[in-house]
Design a protein around this motif. Structure first.
Motif, PDB file in Angstrom:
ATOM      1  N   GLY A  45       0.810  -1.211   0.000  1.00  0.00           N
ATOM      2  CA  GLY A  45       0.000   0.000   0.000  1.00  0.00           C
ATOM      3  C   GLY A  45       0.840   1.255   0.000  1.00  0.00           C
ATOM      4  N   ILE A  46       0.165   2.380   0.240  1.00  0.00           N
ATOM      5  CA  ILE A  46       0.855   3.669   0.193  1.00  0.00           C
ATOM      6  C   ILE A  46       0.249   4.609   1.229  1.00  0.00           C
ATOM      7  CG2 ILE A  46      -0.642   4.620  -1.613  1.00  0.00           C
ATOM      8  CD1 ILE A  46       1.925   5.938  -2.769  1.00  0.00           C
ATOM      9  N   THR A  47       1.091   5.462   1.798  1.00  0.00           N
ATOM     10  CA  THR A  47       0.647   6.487   2.738  1.00  0.00           C
ATOM     11  C   THR A  47       0.934   7.864   2.135  1.00  0.00           C
ATOM     12  OG1 THR A  47       2.776   6.598   3.860  1.00  0.00           O
ATOM     13  CG2 THR A  47       1.144   5.046   4.754  1.00  0.00           C
ATOM     14  N   GLN A  48       0.393   8.893   2.772  1.00  0.00           N
ATOM     15  CA  GLN A  48       0.604  10.261   2.303  1.00  0.00           C
ATOM     16  C   GLN A  48       2.082  10.627   2.238  1.00  0.00           C
ATOM     17  OE1 GLN A  48      -1.491  12.839   1.151  1.00  0.00           O
ATOM     18  NE2 GLN A  48       0.531  13.665   0.739  1.00  0.00           N
ATOM     19  N   PRO A  49       2.886  10.370   3.276  1.00  0.00           N
ATOM     20  CA  PRO A  49       4.314  10.728   3.175  1.00  0.00           C
ATOM     21  C   PRO A  49       5.034   9.991   2.048  1.00  0.00           C
ATOM     22  CG  PRO A  49       3.718  10.339   5.455  1.00  0.00           C
ATOM     23  CD  PRO A  49       2.542   9.926   4.631  1.00  0.00           C
ATOM     24  N   GLU A  50       4.682   8.735   1.813  1.00  0.00           N
ATOM     25  CA  GLU A  50       5.306   7.983   0.724  1.00  0.00           C
ATOM     26  C   GLU A  50       4.908   8.565  -0.630  1.00  0.00           C
ATOM     27  OE1 GLU A  50       5.352   3.707   3.080  1.00  0.00           O
ATOM     28  OE2 GLU A  50       3.794   4.123   1.606  1.00  0.00           O
ATOM     29  N   ALA A  51       3.638   8.943  -0.768  1.00  0.00           N
ATOM     30  CA  ALA A  51       3.169   9.541  -2.016  1.00  0.00           C
ATOM     31  C   ALA A  51       3.856  10.884  -2.257  1.00  0.00           C
ATOM     32  CB  ALA A  51       1.653   9.717  -1.986  1.00  0.00           C
ATOM     33  N   PHE A  52       4.060  11.642  -1.195  1.00  0.00           N
ATOM     34  CA  PHE A  52       4.714  12.940  -1.349  1.00  0.00           C
ATOM     35  C   PHE A  52       6.167  12.764  -1.779  1.00  0.00           C
ATOM     36  CE2 PHE A  52       6.977  16.725   0.031  1.00  0.00           C
ATOM     37  CZ  PHE A  52       6.199  17.711  -0.561  1.00  0.00           C
ATOM     38  N   SER A  53       6.865  11.827  -1.163  1.00  0.00           N
ATOM     39  CA  SER A  53       8.271  11.633  -1.529  1.00  0.00           C
ATOM     40  C   SER A  53       8.410  10.985  -2.901  1.00  0.00           C
ATOM     41  CB  SER A  53       8.997  10.806  -0.473  1.00  0.00           C
ATOM     42  OG  SER A  53       8.483   9.493  -0.445  1.00  0.00           O
ATOM     43  N   SER A  54       7.404  10.227  -3.329  1.00  0.00           N
ATOM     44  CA  SER A  54       7.469   9.543  -4.615  1.00  0.00           C
ATOM     45  C   SER A  54       7.167  10.466  -5.788  1.00  0.00           C
ATOM     46  CB  SER A  54       6.505   8.360  -4.608  1.00  0.00           C
ATOM     47  OG  SER A  54       6.472   7.730  -5.852  1.00  0.00           O
ATOM     48  N   TYR A  55       6.035  11.186  -5.709  1.00  0.00           N
ATOM     49  CA  TYR A  55       5.645  12.018  -6.857  1.00  0.00           C
ATOM     50  C   TYR A  55       5.003  13.340  -6.445  1.00  0.00           C
ATOM     51  CZ  TYR A  55       1.050   9.899  -6.028  1.00  0.00           C
ATOM     52  OH  TYR A  55      -0.116   9.470  -5.452  1.00  0.00           O
ATOM     53  N   ARG A  56       5.298  13.812  -5.242  1.00  0.00           N
ATOM     54  CA  ARG A  56       4.860  15.117  -4.729  1.00  0.00           C
ATOM     55  C   ARG A  56       3.352  15.247  -4.584  1.00  0.00           C
ATOM     56  NH1 ARG A  56       9.219  15.567  -2.448  1.00  0.00           N
ATOM     57  NH2 ARG A  56      10.863  16.834  -3.310  1.00  0.00           N
ATOM     58  N   GLU A  57       2.693  14.166  -4.213  1.00  0.00           N
ATOM     59  CA  GLU A  57       1.239  14.160  -3.959  1.00  0.00           C
ATOM     60  C   GLU A  57       0.992  14.732  -2.578  1.00  0.00           C
ATOM     61  OE1 GLU A  57      -2.387  14.014  -4.163  1.00  0.00           O
ATOM     62  OE2 GLU A  57      -1.923  12.349  -5.486  1.00  0.00           O
ATOM     63  N   SER A  58       0.205  15.793  -2.500  1.00  0.00           N
ATOM     64  CA  SER A  58      -0.074  16.410  -1.208  1.00  0.00           C
ATOM     65  C   SER A  58      -1.476  16.091  -0.694  1.00  0.00           C
ATOM     66  CB  SER A  58       0.115  17.925  -1.297  1.00  0.00           C
ATOM     67  OG  SER A  58      -0.774  18.451  -2.255  1.00  0.00           O
ATOM     68  N   CYS A  59      -2.330  15.507  -1.511  1.00  0.00           N
ATOM     69  CA  CYS A  59      -3.708  15.191  -1.116  1.00  0.00           C
ATOM     70  C   CYS A  59      -4.063  13.778  -1.550  1.00  0.00           C
ATOM     71  CB  CYS A  59      -4.682  16.182  -1.725  1.00  0.00           C
ATOM     72  SG  CYS A  59      -4.420  17.866  -1.188  1.00  0.00           S
ATOM     73  N   LEU A  60      -3.362  12.807  -1.023  1.00  0.00           N
ATOM     74  CA  LEU A  60      -3.602  11.416  -1.425  1.00  0.00           C
ATOM     75  C   LEU A  60      -5.025  10.984  -1.117  1.00  0.00           C
ATOM     76  CD1 LEU A  60      -2.481   8.759  -2.560  1.00  0.00           C
ATOM     77  CD2 LEU A  60      -1.810   8.168  -0.227  1.00  0.00           C
ATOM     78  N   HIS A  61      -5.558  11.422   0.014  1.00  0.00           N
ATOM     79  CA  HIS A  61      -6.917  11.024   0.381  1.00  0.00           C
ATOM     80  C   HIS A  61      -7.942  11.507  -0.649  1.00  0.00           C
ATOM     81  CE1 HIS A  61      -6.335  15.004   2.138  1.00  0.00           C
ATOM     82  NE2 HIS A  61      -7.647  15.151   2.088  1.00  0.00           N
ATOM     83  N   THR A  62      -7.709  12.664  -1.253  1.00  0.00           N
ATOM     84  CA  THR A  62      -8.607  13.184  -2.277  1.00  0.00           C
ATOM     85  C   THR A  62      -8.512  12.350  -3.554  1.00  0.00           C
ATOM     86  OG1 THR A  62      -8.326  15.392  -1.367  1.00  0.00           O
ATOM     87  CG2 THR A  62      -9.236  15.241  -3.583  1.00  0.00           C
ATOM     88  N   THR A  63      -7.318  11.970  -3.934  1.00  0.00           N
ATOM     89  CA  THR A  63      -7.134  11.130  -5.116  1.00  0.00           C
ATOM     90  C   THR A  63      -7.778   9.768  -4.914  1.00  0.00           C
ATOM     91  OG1 THR A  63      -5.062  12.272  -5.598  1.00  0.00           O
ATOM     92  CG2 THR A  63      -5.416  10.152  -6.681  1.00  0.00           C
ATOM     93  N   ILE A  64      -7.606   9.191  -3.736  1.00  0.00           N
ATOM     94  CA  ILE A  64      -8.222   7.885  -3.423  1.00  0.00           C
ATOM     95  C   ILE A  64      -9.739   8.016  -3.459  1.00  0.00           C
ATOM     96  CG2 ILE A  64      -8.517   6.138  -1.622  1.00  0.00           C
ATOM     97  CD1 ILE A  64      -5.777   5.995  -2.949  1.00  0.00           C
ATOM     98  N   SER A  65     -10.276   9.076  -2.892  1.00  0.00           N
ATOM     99  CA  SER A  65     -11.720   9.302  -2.904  1.00  0.00           C
ATOM    100  C   SER A  65     -12.245   9.440  -4.328  1.00  0.00           C
ATOM    101  CB  SER A  65     -12.064  10.550  -2.095  1.00  0.00           C
ATOM    102  OG  SER A  65     -13.437  10.807  -2.139  1.00  0.00           O
ATOM    103  N   SER A  66     -11.519  10.134  -5.160  1.00  0.00           N
ATOM    104  CA  SER A  66     -11.908  10.289  -6.557  1.00  0.00           C
ATOM    105  C   SER A  66     -11.914   8.948  -7.279  1.00  0.00           C
ATOM    106  CB  SER A  66     -10.951  11.259  -7.251  1.00  0.00           C
ATOM    107  OG  SER A  66     -11.198  11.292  -8.620  1.00  0.00           O
ATOM    108  N   LEU A  67     -10.906   8.130  -7.026  1.00  0.00           N
ATOM    109  CA  LEU A  67     -10.861   6.807  -7.647  1.00  0.00           C
ATOM    110  C   LEU A  67     -12.010   5.925  -7.148  1.00  0.00           C
ATOM    111  CD1 LEU A  67      -7.022   6.168  -7.573  1.00  0.00           C
ATOM    112  CD2 LEU A  67      -8.452   6.418  -9.609  1.00  0.00           C
ATOM    113  N   ARG A  68     -12.340   6.060  -5.867  1.00  0.00           N
ATOM    114  CA  ARG A  68     -13.448   5.282  -5.310  1.00  0.00           C
ATOM    115  C   ARG A  68     -14.779   5.667  -5.933  1.00  0.00           C
ATOM    116  NH1 ARG A  68     -11.905   5.607   1.005  1.00  0.00           N
ATOM    117  NH2 ARG A  68     -10.846   3.601   1.178  1.00  0.00           N
ATOM    118  N   HIS A  69     -15.073   6.953  -5.953  1.00  0.00           N
ATOM    119  CA  HIS A  69     -16.399   7.422  -6.340  1.00  0.00           C
ATOM    120  C   HIS A  69     -16.562   7.594  -7.843  1.00  0.00           C
ATOM    121  CE1 HIS A  69     -17.458   7.814  -2.170  1.00  0.00           C
ATOM    122  NE2 HIS A  69     -16.387   8.555  -1.955  1.00  0.00           N
ATOM    123  N   ASP A  70     -15.536   8.066  -8.530  1.00  0.00           N
ATOM    124  CA  ASP A  70     -15.662   8.329  -9.962  1.00  0.00           C
ATOM    125  C   ASP A  70     -15.309   7.122 -10.824  1.00  0.00           C
ATOM    126  OD1 ASP A  70     -16.316  10.892  -9.191  1.00  0.00           O
ATOM    127  OD2 ASP A  70     -14.321  11.716  -9.623  1.00  0.00           O
TER     128      ASP A  70
END
Length: 135
Positions: A45-70
């Motif tokens: 899996g992935i956490t917010q700090p890992e996403a930020f260090s990997s590709y500068r994602e600052s709102c991982l929860h929003t991206t996950i929510s978008s993938l869930r709902h859309d």
């Protein structure tokens, strides 16, 4: 005020557009980077700090929510206590794909975005054997 007209460019002066030229000029979408990172990490899996260090994602929860709902891709999320660095800090959630069918949906979506940019498809294998019950 003698303005000279420029000659019309000939066909040899233009660079032909190929798939490699298009792919080099188009940047990936944030959701494409997120999907690639999630699929690359697999069952970890992935956490917010890992996403930020990997590709500068600052709102991982929003991206996950978008993938869930859309996109109807389901995720499991649980607090990861290893992300707590300071006393009284709330832990970040760790997200991973819920089932193998969600992994297939995520992989198809990732390859759709890649093909739109003229890139080859990627392939991520299943994270578990067929005898396992859970992903």
């Amino acid at each position: 005020m003698n303005k000279q007209k420029k000659a019309a460019p000939t066909g040899s002066e233009f660079t032909p557009l190929t798939k490699t030229n298009i792919a080099e000029n188009k940047r990936p979408y944030k959701v494409e980077l997120a999907l690639n990172s999630i699929l690359h990490n697999g069952p970890r899996g992935i956490t917010q700090p890992e996403a930020f260090s990997s590709y500068r994602e600052s709102c991982l929860h929003t991206t996950i929510s978008s993938l869930r709902h859309d996109k109807n891709i389901d995720f499991i999320s649980l607090p990861d206590l290893e992300t707590v660095a300071h006393f009284h800090q709330k832990p970040f959630n760790r997200y991973w794909l819920a089932t193998d069918s969600d992994r297939v949906k995520a992989l198809r979506l990732l390859n759709f975005y890649r093909s739109n940019r003229g890139l080859e498809k990627v392939k991520y294998e299943a994270w578990h054997s067929t005898s396992d019950k859970a992903a």
